[in-house]
Every structure is written in C-alpha cells, then in structure tokens.
Design an enzyme around this catalytic site. Structure first.
Site, short mmCIF file in Angstrom:
data_model
loop_
_atom_site.label_atom_id
_atom_site.label_comp_id
_atom_site.label_asym_id
_atom_site.label_seq_id
_atom_site.Cartn_x
_atom_site.Cartn_y
_atom_site.Cartn_z
CG ASN A 4 -1.62 1.27 1.48
OD1 ASN A 4 -1.76 2.09 0.56
ND2 ASN A 4 -2.10 1.48 2.70
CD1 TRP A 5 3.82 1.42 -2.76
CD2 TRP A 5 3.41 2.31 -4.76
NE1 TRP A 5 4.59 0.74 -3.68
CE2 TRP A 5 4.35 1.28 -4.91
CE3 TRP A 5 3.00 3.01 -5.91
CZ2 TRP A 5 4.90 0.94 -6.15
CZ3 TRP A 5 3.54 2.67 -7.13
CH2 TRP A 5 4.48 1.64 -7.25
CE LYS A 6 0.15 3.33 4.77
NZ LYS A 6 0.28 3.40 6.20
CG HIS A 90 -5.57 1.94 5.17
ND1 HIS A 90 -5.09 2.94 5.98
CD2 HIS A 90 -4.59 1.01 5.10
CE1 HIS A 90 -3.87 2.62 6.38
NE2 HIS A 90 -3.54 1.45 5.86
CD GLU A 92 -2.55 5.59 6.73
OE1 GLU A 92 -2.54 5.65 5.48
OE2 GLU A 92 -1.62 5.07 7.38
CD GLU A 162 -3.22 -2.47 7.37
OE1 GLU A 162 -2.11 -2.72 6.91
OE2 GLU A 162 -3.87 -1.45 7.10
N GLY A 168 2.89 2.13 10.64
CA GLY A 168 3.88 3.20 10.47
C GLY A 168 4.62 3.57 11.75
CB SER A 206 5.52 -2.05 11.84
OG SER A 206 5.18 -0.71 12.14
N GLY A 227 2.94 -1.25 4.17
CA GLY A 227 2.97 0.16 3.81
C GLY A 227 4.40 0.60 3.48
N GLY A 228 5.07 1.16 4.47
CA GLY A 228 6.41 1.74 4.29
C GLY A 228 7.38 0.83 3.53
P1 PGA Z 1 3.12 0.18 7.52
O1 PGA Z 1 1.65 0.45 6.97
O2 PGA Z 1 3.59 -1.11 6.93
O3 PGA Z 1 3.93 1.36 7.07
O4 PGA Z 1 3.01 0.08 9.03
C1 PGA Z 1 0.72 -0.60 6.81
C2 PGA Z 1 -0.56 -0.07 6.20
O5 PGA Z 1 -1.00 1.02 6.57
O6 PGA Z 1 -1.18 -0.75 5.35
#
Ligand code: PGA
Length: 244
Positions: A4-6, A90, A92, A162, A168, A206, A227-228
């Site tokens: 997930n590149w956000k 998600h 966010e 999640e 993050g 993470s 994500g990251g």
């Molecule tokens: P992260 O994000 O791996 O940077 O913790 C995961 C996500 O939000 O899907």
C-alpha cells in the site's frame, strides 16, 4: 502479499518502481503479489505490470458509479484504468476521511459489482486494545463492513487486520498477538455465515523483510499488507519472496 503506497510516488516514480520490481519477484505462481497505488498512477502502472502476474489496485473508491462527488473515483473508473483490486476502509481513511463501517459496506458492494478484488481493512486503536476492547471493536467493524456481502463472492474478498497502533510506528504486533486476533476474525466470519476457511486474512502494521516469514508462519495469517516497506522495490520483493 499486498503493498500500500499511500500518498507516495508520482506516476513516473511508480512506473520506475514496477520496472525494477517485476524482475525481482520473477515467478510468483505460488503466491499473489499486489500493489495499491495512487489513482494518478493506476493506468500507467497497470499497463507496465501487464503479464507479470502482479495485481494492481486503487486505495479507495466511491460507491456510486458516477456523480457529483468531487475528488472521488468509482469502481468502473478503477476497472477502466486497467486495475483489478481496491483497498477499502483502511484505518487512515477511517481516521482522516470519515469512512464508516456503513460506507465500507457500500464501497464493498460497488467493488464486487465491478468485479474488483476487495481488501477490507479492520483494526483497533491503541486505547481500544489497552482497554481490552479489541474483540468487541473488530466484531462490530466486521459485522458493519460486511453487511450485504454474499458468501458466493468469497473469492473477491480479502480481509486485512491492521492494528492502528502498529501502522507506520515500527511497532509490529507480536506474531502471537496477530495470530490470536486473526483467529478471532476467522471465527467472526464463520459467525457471519461466511466461508471463513477460504477467505484470506492479511496482517498489516510495520511489516518488514525481517519479520515477514515469522508472521507468515502463523496459521491464521494468510498474507501481509505492507505500507512503508513496499515503497522500495528490493524490500517489497524480499517480503513477496519470503521463504524462497
Ligand atoms: P506500515 O503500513 O507497513 O507502514 O506500518 C501498513 C498499512 O498502513 O497498510
């Protein structure tokens, strides 16, 4: 294994990632690799990924097919861009953009109707975990988010657990915590009369190349949402290639 590149990467950066990434994952016949990319990059990335087996998706959608909804994109638009997956709900989106369980359910119906693979995200906040409300919160999210989802569409649904406090933050749920919670989610799916054993449940929060294999060894973790660590081709490829 979904990335997930956000809100990262212009379409040029996205295309250059895909060019580097596809050769690194090579043969992915025994696993699925997917990337949820910004809407602006969908078309070019989907074009570039064609034939590689890498699934390309969006990060959100509106439940209407079209209309006066400034800034939104619809399921047919995602399909039209050549993509085949979408993330829904998600944390966010839930936290910053007001997505509710009811919206998630409507978005899920729209995604299924358009033939998209839908990745529905659920998870508790730190205060909910600390006050021992994790299961109660997840149960409510699942019931609300999957309202109206029909068991016959099981192949089009992926769940992602999640924990919000692990996203993050560098703080991964321990493999035991993740396993316990994911087993609970599977039990809840069963209670909702869904084919719980065949619906894939991803863990996210993470995830890094060095914890992927440990997490994947848990019986109720069927995949990872990253994500990251999905922003660099080599680190995401290491995660996709875990165990090889
Ligand atoms: P992260 O994000 O791996 O940077 O913790 C995961 C996500 O939000 O899907």
């Amino acid at each position: 294994m979904a990335g997930n590149w956000k809100m990262f990467k212009t379409d040029d950066q996205a295309v250059s990632f895909i060019k580097n990434f596809v050769p690194l994952v090579g043969d992915i016949a025994d696993r699925d690799a997917a990337l949820a990319v910004p809407a602006t990059a969908l078309q070019r990335v989907a074009e570039e990924a064609k034939g590689s087996g890498v699934i390309i998706g969006a990060q959100n959608l509106h439940w209407e097919k079209e209309g006066a909804f400034t800034g939104e994109i619809s399921a047919p638009m995602i399909v039209g861009a050549g993509a085949s997956m979408v993330l829904i709900g998600h944390s966010e989106r839930r936290q910053y953009f007001g997505d509710t369980d009811e919206w998630v359910a409507k978005k899920l119906s729209a995604a299924i109707e358009a033939g998209l693979l839908a990745v529905v995200c659920v998870g508790e906040t730190l205060s909910e975990r600390e006050s021992e409300r994790t299961f109660e919160v997840l149960s409510k999210q699942l019931k609300g988010s999957l309202a109206g989802f029909a068991a016959k569409d099981e192949k089009k649904l992926i769940l992602a657990y999640e924990p919000v406090w692990a996203i993050g933050t560098g703080k991964t749920a321990t493999k035991e915590e993740a396993q316990e919670t994911q087993a609970f989610i599977r039990k809840e799916l069963k209670a909702l009369a869904l084919p719980a054993e065949s619906i894939r449940i991803l863990y996210g929060g993470s995830v890094k190349p060095d914890n992927a294999a440990d997490l994947m060894a848990q019986p109720d973790i069927d995949g990872l949402l990253v994500g990251g660590a999905s922003l660099q081709a080599d680190s995401f490829a290491k995660i996709v290639n875990f165990g090889k």
